[in-house]
Scaffold this motif. Sequence first.
Motif, PDB file in Angstrom:
ATOM      1  N   SER A   5      -1.601  -2.366   8.502  1.00  0.00           N
ATOM      2  CA  SER A   5      -2.777  -1.550   8.642  1.00  0.00           C
ATOM      3  C   SER A   5      -3.313  -2.101   7.408  1.00  0.00           C
ATOM      4  CB  SER A   5      -3.313  -1.086   9.185  1.00  0.00           C
ATOM      5  OG  SER A   5      -3.121   0.408   8.852  1.00  0.00           O
ATOM      6  N   GLU A   8      -3.180  -5.943   5.914  1.00  0.00           N
ATOM      7  CA  GLU A   8      -3.898  -6.393   5.804  1.00  0.00           C
ATOM      8  C   GLU A   8      -5.395  -6.363   5.538  1.00  0.00           C
ATOM      9  OE1 GLU A   8      -3.714  -5.259  10.416  1.00  0.00           O
ATOM     10  OE2 GLU A   8      -2.528  -6.715  10.594  1.00  0.00           O
ATOM     11  N   GLN A   9      -6.115  -4.907   5.517  1.00  0.00           N
ATOM     12  CA  GLN A   9      -6.795  -4.598   5.040  1.00  0.00           C
ATOM     13  C   GLN A   9      -7.146  -5.088   3.427  1.00  0.00           C
ATOM     14  OE1 GLN A   9      -7.818  -0.523   4.483  1.00  0.00           O
ATOM     15  NE2 GLN A   9      -9.209  -0.538   3.793  1.00  0.00           N
ATOM     16  N   LYS A  10      -5.761  -4.996   2.608  1.00  0.00           N
ATOM     17  CA  LYS A  10      -5.930  -5.181   1.122  1.00  0.00           C
ATOM     18  C   LYS A  10      -5.893  -6.975   1.544  1.00  0.00           C
ATOM     19  CE  LYS A  10      -3.582  -1.459  -1.469  1.00  0.00           C
ATOM     20  NZ  LYS A  10      -2.233  -0.875  -1.911  1.00  0.00           N
ATOM     21  N   GLU A  12      -7.888  -8.616   3.317  1.00  0.00           N
ATOM     22  CA  GLU A  12      -8.677  -9.292   3.284  1.00  0.00           C
ATOM     23  C   GLU A  12     -10.099  -9.026   2.694  1.00  0.00           C
ATOM     24  OE1 GLU A  12     -11.087 -10.758   6.376  1.00  0.00           O
ATOM     25  OE2 GLU A  12      -9.598 -10.625   7.127  1.00  0.00           O
ATOM     26  N   GLU A  13      -9.922  -8.227   1.870  1.00  0.00           N
ATOM     27  CA  GLU A  13     -10.822  -7.365   1.240  1.00  0.00           C
ATOM     28  C   GLU A  13     -10.799  -8.744  -0.121  1.00  0.00           C
ATOM     29  OE1 GLU A  13      -9.343  -3.377   0.181  1.00  0.00           O
ATOM     30  OE2 GLU A  13     -10.686  -3.169   1.680  1.00  0.00           O
TER      31      GLU A  13
END
Length: 104
Positions: A5, A8-10, A12-13
């Motif tokens: 997760s 995914e977050q990094k 995406e950002e």
Amino acid sequence: MTIQSIIEQKLEETFQPEFLDVINESYMHNVPAGSESHFKVTVVSEAFAGKMLLARHRLINKTLSEELNSIHALAIHTMTPEEYFAKSGKVPDSPECLGGGKSN
């Protein structure tokens, strides 16, 4: 928060991808159940336009520099939306694990 997760977050950002796929492939290797040691990422973003493959991978590695300290392997597939469309959204399968004492 899991390593998956966080990845995914990094991604995406940082890349605001049109498509992002982060797969935990640890189950394919000789590691304990539930491990987060081997990942495959596919990032489709305009951020890669005009950049060579090596430069794209360096961007991913820089973004995930902290996570790379705690995982064993990261397969990276980076494409622009046009490249992704031309390949019909297909990326290569990861090879079978042959190391680490895995039984054949």
